[in-house]
Design a protein around this motif. Structure first.
Motif, PDB file in Angstrom:
ATOM      1  N   ALA A   1       0.835  -1.205   0.000  1.00 52.09           N
ATOM      2  CA  ALA A   1       0.000   0.000   0.000  1.00 52.09           C
ATOM      3  C   ALA A   1       0.867   1.250   0.000  1.00 52.09           C
ATOM      4  O   ALA A   1       1.660   1.478   0.922  1.00 52.09           O
ATOM      5  CB  ALA A   1      -0.927   0.009   1.213  1.00 52.09           C
ATOM      6  N   ASP A   2       0.721   2.054  -1.057  1.00 55.20           N
ATOM      7  CA  ASP A   2       1.412   3.340  -1.170  1.00 55.20           C
ATOM      8  C   ASP A   2       0.620   4.172  -2.156  1.00 55.20           C
ATOM      9  O   ASP A   2       0.137   3.643  -3.159  1.00 55.20           O
ATOM     10  CB  ASP A   2       2.855   3.136  -1.664  1.00 55.20           C
ATOM     11  CG  ASP A   2       3.719   4.376  -1.463  1.00 55.20           C
ATOM     12  OD1 ASP A   2       3.407   5.426  -2.070  1.00 55.20           O
ATOM     13  OD2 ASP A   2       4.694   4.306  -0.692  1.00 55.20           O
TER      14      ASP A   2
ATOM     15  N   VAL B   1       0.162 -10.001  -3.586  1.00 55.45           N
ATOM     16  CA  VAL B   1      -1.168 -10.490  -3.964  1.00 55.45           C
ATOM     17  C   VAL B   1      -2.185  -9.364  -4.107  1.00 55.45           C
ATOM     18  O   VAL B   1      -3.265  -9.578  -4.667  1.00 55.45           O
ATOM     19  CB  VAL B   1      -1.687 -11.516  -2.935  1.00 55.45           C
ATOM     20  CG1 VAL B   1      -0.790 -12.743  -2.919  1.00 55.45           C
ATOM     21  CG2 VAL B   1      -1.791 -10.905  -1.541  1.00 55.45           C
ATOM     22  N   ALA B   2      -1.861  -8.169  -3.609  1.00 52.90           N
ATOM     23  CA  ALA B   2      -2.802  -7.054  -3.714  1.00 52.90           C
ATOM     24  C   ALA B   2      -2.051  -5.742  -3.521  1.00 52.90           C
ATOM     25  O   ALA B   2      -1.036  -5.693  -2.825  1.00 52.90           O
ATOM     26  CB  ALA B   2      -3.919  -7.179  -2.676  1.00 52.90           C
TER      27      ALA B   2
ATOM     28  N   THR C   1      -8.501   1.298   1.600  1.00 50.20           N
ATOM     29  CA  THR C   1      -8.505   0.192   0.649  1.00 50.20           C
ATOM     30  C   THR C   1      -7.535  -0.901   1.092  1.00 50.20           C
ATOM     31  O   THR C   1      -7.795  -2.092   0.917  1.00 50.20           O
ATOM     32  CB  THR C   1      -8.126   0.685  -0.755  1.00 50.20           C
ATOM     33  OG1 THR C   1      -9.056   1.688  -1.173  1.00 50.20           O
ATOM     34  CG2 THR C   1      -8.143  -0.460  -1.766  1.00 50.20           C
ATOM     35  N   ALA C   2      -6.412  -0.494   1.698  1.00 47.71           N
ATOM     36  CA  ALA C   2      -5.448  -1.461   2.200  1.00 47.71           C
ATOM     37  C   ALA C   2      -6.084  -2.375   3.246  1.00 47.71           C
ATOM     38  O   ALA C   2      -5.866  -3.590   3.239  1.00 47.71           O
ATOM     39  CB  ALA C   2      -4.234  -0.746   2.789  1.00 47.71           C
ATOM     40  N   VAL C   3      -6.876  -1.790   4.122  1.00 48.09           N
ATOM     41  CA  VAL C   3      -7.565  -2.588   5.145  1.00 48.09           C
ATOM     42  C   VAL C   3      -8.558  -3.537   4.486  1.00 48.09           C
ATOM     43  O   VAL C   3      -8.622  -4.730   4.814  1.00 48.09           O
ATOM     44  CB  VAL C   3      -8.282  -1.685   6.159  1.00 48.09           C
ATOM     45  CG1 VAL C   3      -9.120  -2.517   7.124  1.00 48.09           C
ATOM     46  CG2 VAL C   3      -7.269  -0.845   6.940  1.00 48.09           C
ATOM     47  N   GLU C   4      -9.330  -3.040   3.534  1.00 49.31           N
ATOM     48  CA  GLU C   4     -10.334  -3.858   2.863  1.00 49.31           C
ATOM     49  C   GLU C   4      -9.683  -5.026   2.116  1.00 49.31           C
ATOM     50  O   GLU C   4     -10.170  -6.168   2.166  1.00 49.31           O
ATOM     51  CB  GLU C   4     -11.141  -2.988   1.893  1.00 49.31           C
ATOM     52  CG  GLU C   4     -12.005  -1.931   2.592  1.00 49.31           C
ATOM     53  CD  GLU C   4     -12.637  -0.960   1.618  1.00 49.31           C
ATOM     54  OE1 GLU C   4     -12.289  -1.027   0.404  1.00 49.31           O
ATOM     55  OE2 GLU C   4     -13.463  -0.142   2.051  1.00 49.31           O
ATOM     56  N   LEU C   5      -8.565  -4.750   1.427  1.00 48.66           N
ATOM     57  CA  LEU C   5      -7.887  -5.804   0.671  1.00 48.66           C
ATOM     58  C   LEU C   5      -7.210  -6.810   1.601  1.00 48.66           C
ATOM     59  O   LEU C   5      -7.097  -8.000   1.265  1.00 48.66           O
ATOM     60  CB  LEU C   5      -6.860  -5.184  -0.280  1.00 48.66           C
ATOM     61  CG  LEU C   5      -7.446  -4.418  -1.469  1.00 48.66           C
ATOM     62  CD1 LEU C   5      -6.339  -3.755  -2.276  1.00 48.66           C
ATOM     63  CD2 LEU C   5      -8.272  -5.347  -2.354  1.00 48.66           C
TER      64      LEU C   5
ATOM     65  N   HIS D   1      -7.910 -10.675   1.134  1.00 49.87           N
ATOM     66  CA  HIS D   1      -6.847 -11.583   0.683  1.00 49.87           C
ATOM     67  C   HIS D   1      -6.090 -12.270   1.819  1.00 49.87           C
ATOM     68  O   HIS D   1      -5.391 -13.245   1.578  1.00 49.87           O
ATOM     69  CB  HIS D   1      -5.848 -10.807  -0.188  1.00 49.87           C
ATOM     70  CG  HIS D   1      -6.405 -10.345  -1.488  1.00 49.87           C
ATOM     71  ND1 HIS D   1      -6.409 -11.127  -2.618  1.00 49.87           N
ATOM     72  CD2 HIS D   1      -6.992  -9.166  -1.840  1.00 49.87           C
ATOM     73  CE1 HIS D   1      -6.970 -10.462  -3.617  1.00 49.87           C
ATOM     74  NE2 HIS D   1      -7.329  -9.264  -3.171  1.00 49.87           N
ATOM     75  N   ARG D   2      -6.203 -11.734   3.045  1.00 50.69           N
ATOM     76  CA  ARG D   2      -5.512 -12.295   4.205  1.00 50.69           C
ATOM     77  C   ARG D   2      -4.030 -12.550   3.908  1.00 50.69           C
ATOM     78  O   ARG D   2      -3.535 -13.676   4.034  1.00 50.69           O
ATOM     79  CB  ARG D   2      -6.174 -13.600   4.657  1.00 50.69           C
ATOM     80  CG  ARG D   2      -7.647 -13.427   5.034  1.00 50.69           C
ATOM     81  CD  ARG D   2      -7.778 -12.677   6.346  1.00 50.69           C
ATOM     82  NE  ARG D   2      -9.176 -12.378   6.658  1.00 50.69           N
ATOM     83  CZ  ARG D   2      -9.600 -11.917   7.825  1.00 50.69           C
ATOM     84  NH1 ARG D   2      -8.731 -11.699   8.807  1.00 50.69           N
ATOM     85  NH2 ARG D   2     -10.872 -11.644   8.033  1.00 50.69           N
TER      86      ARG D   2
END
Length: 223
Positions: free
Chosen positions: A7-8, A30-31, A38-42, A46-47
């Motif tokens: 995430a950046d 993987v994401a 969005t980082a939290v949601e992904l 995707h765990r």
């Protein structure tokens, strides 16, 4: 395979970090996200094993995202990767549950080493960040005395085996290394570490390692 969420908010930075990570066959991105929310949601979708977060992002910064990820996806370790090395950011990151803090200006090998370390259950600070933490722990004997006394009292509540595990956590060993050192099954070590974090009332291994240092379990025993 170590699965990574990256995430950046700067696409070019993400591309550069992704390229560094791609050099290791044991790591897979993987994401990707351009903001903290969005980082939290992904992460929930995707765990991943590790969430690699920038600090300054829109909608939710990396520090707040780290707290939310550790709360909602506790099996995902968090590394803060940033250009900012101010002590306040370091304190907030570690206090929020991050297991690693790396600087974008650091050696790319530090990034690979940090990802592997936190994925294995250890903690990792870039050398420049680690030196600041150690300097803070080592400064002013009188100023640190209260923290040392408190740390010793908290450690006394642990069993002898838990103190032994805590000392190795403080020395920077991952669960697998602790298991080999103590001739235990890795799952047993993980259970010990979880119990230690709960009993010490800390969020992550870095905070536990600081208590181990303050209590004299690691390094020179405080006077």
């Amino acid at each position: 395979m170590i699965r990574i969420l990256l995430a950046d908010d700067e696409a070019m930075i993400r591309a550069g970090v992704r390229a560094i990570l791609a050099a290791d066959d044991g790591i897979e991105v993987v994401a990707e996200a351009g903001d903290g929310r969005t980082a939290v949601e992904l992460t929930l979708a995707h765990r991943p094993d590790v969430a690699l977060l920038d600090i300054r992002m829109p909608s939710m910064d990396g520090l707040a995202a780290a707290v939310e990820i550790r709360r909602s996806a506790p099996d995902t370790a968090v590394i803060i990767l940033t250009t900012f090395s101010e002590d306040s950011y370091i304190a907030q990151a570690l206090g929020g549950g991050a297991s690693g803090f790396l600087l974008k200006s650091g050696d790319p090998r530090e990034l690979i080493a940090g990802v592997h370390a936190v994925a294995e259950g250890a903690a990792y600070l870039s050398p420049r960040v680690a030196s600041r933490v150690i300097a803070e722990l080592s400064s002013g004997p009188a100023a640190r005395m209260g923290a040392r006394v408190e740390a010793r009292e908290r450690v006394e509540a642990l069993t002898a085996r838990e103190r032994e595990v805590l000392a190795l956590v403080g020395a920077g060993l991952a669960n697998a290394e602790i298991a080999r050192r103590l001739h235990l099954v890795e799952g047993t070590v993980k259970a010990y570490v979880s119990a230690i974090l709960t009993r010490l009332d800390v969020r992550n291994r870095v905070q536990a390692a600081i208590i181990a240092y303050e209590a004299g379990l690691v390094g020179p025993t405080p006077a």
